[in-house]
Design an enzyme around this catalytic site. Sequence first.
Site, PDB file in Angstrom:
ATOM      1  N   ASP A  59     -21.597 104.436  57.485  1.00  0.00           N
ATOM      2  CA  ASP A  59     -20.968 103.667  56.417  1.00  0.00           C
ATOM      3  C   ASP A  59     -19.863 102.802  57.009  1.00  0.00           C
ATOM      4  OD1 ASP A  59     -22.582 104.866  54.529  1.00  0.00           O
ATOM      5  OD2 ASP A  59     -21.124 106.462  54.097  1.00  0.00           O
TER       6      ASP A  59
ATOM      7  N   TYR B 286     -21.203 115.250  61.725  1.00  0.00           N
ATOM      8  CA  TYR B 286     -20.154 114.584  60.939  1.00  0.00           C
ATOM      9  C   TYR B 286     -18.917 115.451  60.858  1.00  0.00           C
ATOM     10  CZ  TYR B 286     -24.058 111.847  59.012  1.00  0.00           C
ATOM     11  OH  TYR B 286     -25.152 111.047  58.855  1.00  0.00           O
TER      12      TYR B 286
END
Length: 445
Positions: free
Chosen positions: A258, A324
């Site tokens: 993102d 992540y």
Amino acid sequence: MTITEDARELLATGPLCDACLGRPVADRSFGLTNEERGRALRTTVALADDEPYESVDPVDCWVCDGYAGTFDAIAETVVESLAGLEFDTYQLGTKVPPLIEENDRLLREDAGFAEDAGEPFKREVNREVGRRVGEATGATFEVERPDVLCVVDLAAFDAFDTLETGTVTDHAVDVQVNPAFVYGRYRKLERDVPQTEWPCRECGAEGTQLGPDGEEPCTYCDGSGYMYETSIEQVVRPHVVEAMEGEEGTFHGAGREDVDARMLGDGRPFVLEVKQPRRRTPDVDDLEERINDAAAGAVEVEGLRLATYEMVERVKEHDASKHYEADVAFADPITEDAFDAALAELEGATVEQYTPQRVDHRRANLTRTRTVYAVDGDLLEPTRAEVRIHGEGGLYVKELISGDDGRTEPSLAGLLETEATVTALDVTAVEGEDEPFEVDSYFRE
Ligand SMILES: [Zn+2]
Ligand SMILES: [Zn+2]
């Protein structure tokens, strides 16, 4: 029929140069040029019939109209056209005028040969000129994906002129330069940097809008033409294109994070494709340094290597899992026990995700199923945690945390029965699922 009788049939069709005499029997006796075959046949017939030996110059040949005598001159022009270009492999193609192809066919028909006897003229030109180009340049002939492709158009020059002057106009040679590729991994150390350039949605990258007094800077992008100041692509591309002296470049990433997520760890694989490169072997260490100096800390690249064409597909298609690190905020305070139990529930879970609400609405809505390989975390405060996730490629991590109004199941929010939001996200690793991205066969050195 004996080979001598074959030769008599061919010679009876009209004046033939040695190459055109030898070409219909090109499948006999390996290791000779057609010209050598033709000369041997002519000699054999002259000896057998005890007739004087008379050679025929290509200029008088009824089949090739002189073109069989122009191979040296064509090769010279091809080599000149390639001057200043760096290449290891080449391919050569020829456009033969229809009249010559028809003569080549008639020659076989008149002499009672099979239609496909020997080899076609086109192939002879490709081979003979190709061999000369290879010798002059030291490059290797390659059919699959040569660095350069030269196409010779015989109709673009007059063979009779060439036989006199020894030259071929450069209009007859078209050089196509295939792209070159640099592989690397990028780290994005600041948020709000997209991977590829993102034109302003209001002005379409023009940077201007129409005001009461005519054209003025676009208010949406402050006249920059872009939604964000820069992108990974804009940081990397100009340096690689410049180092390879190319025309333009295209950025291919192994997926993308993102815009507001950082990309840390060993970075994300990418390939920069350079169109029309004049150089193919820039010093990659030097290139890496120049990119990193110019990027001034927002972006870093490393592990730059010269790659093959196949590397583009590799980075785009190779299945990769992601690691992540997410900062998470909870609407209600939660307990350590509830937090641990929820993480344990997510570990190894198969997650069903309906296309997130934030994702481009033009994308078809569908439910995807992805696996959470591993998850752990620390509850820093009752309403704040750090969560580390290792997930299958394509897992929507923000939605795994938030639940996306029930569109992702299970989710951390759902298990804790409170709102959970990702306040900051970092990708800490992108790894090939079955094997690493970097396999030697995808590199040029
Ligand atoms: Zn000929
Ligand atoms: Zn704009």
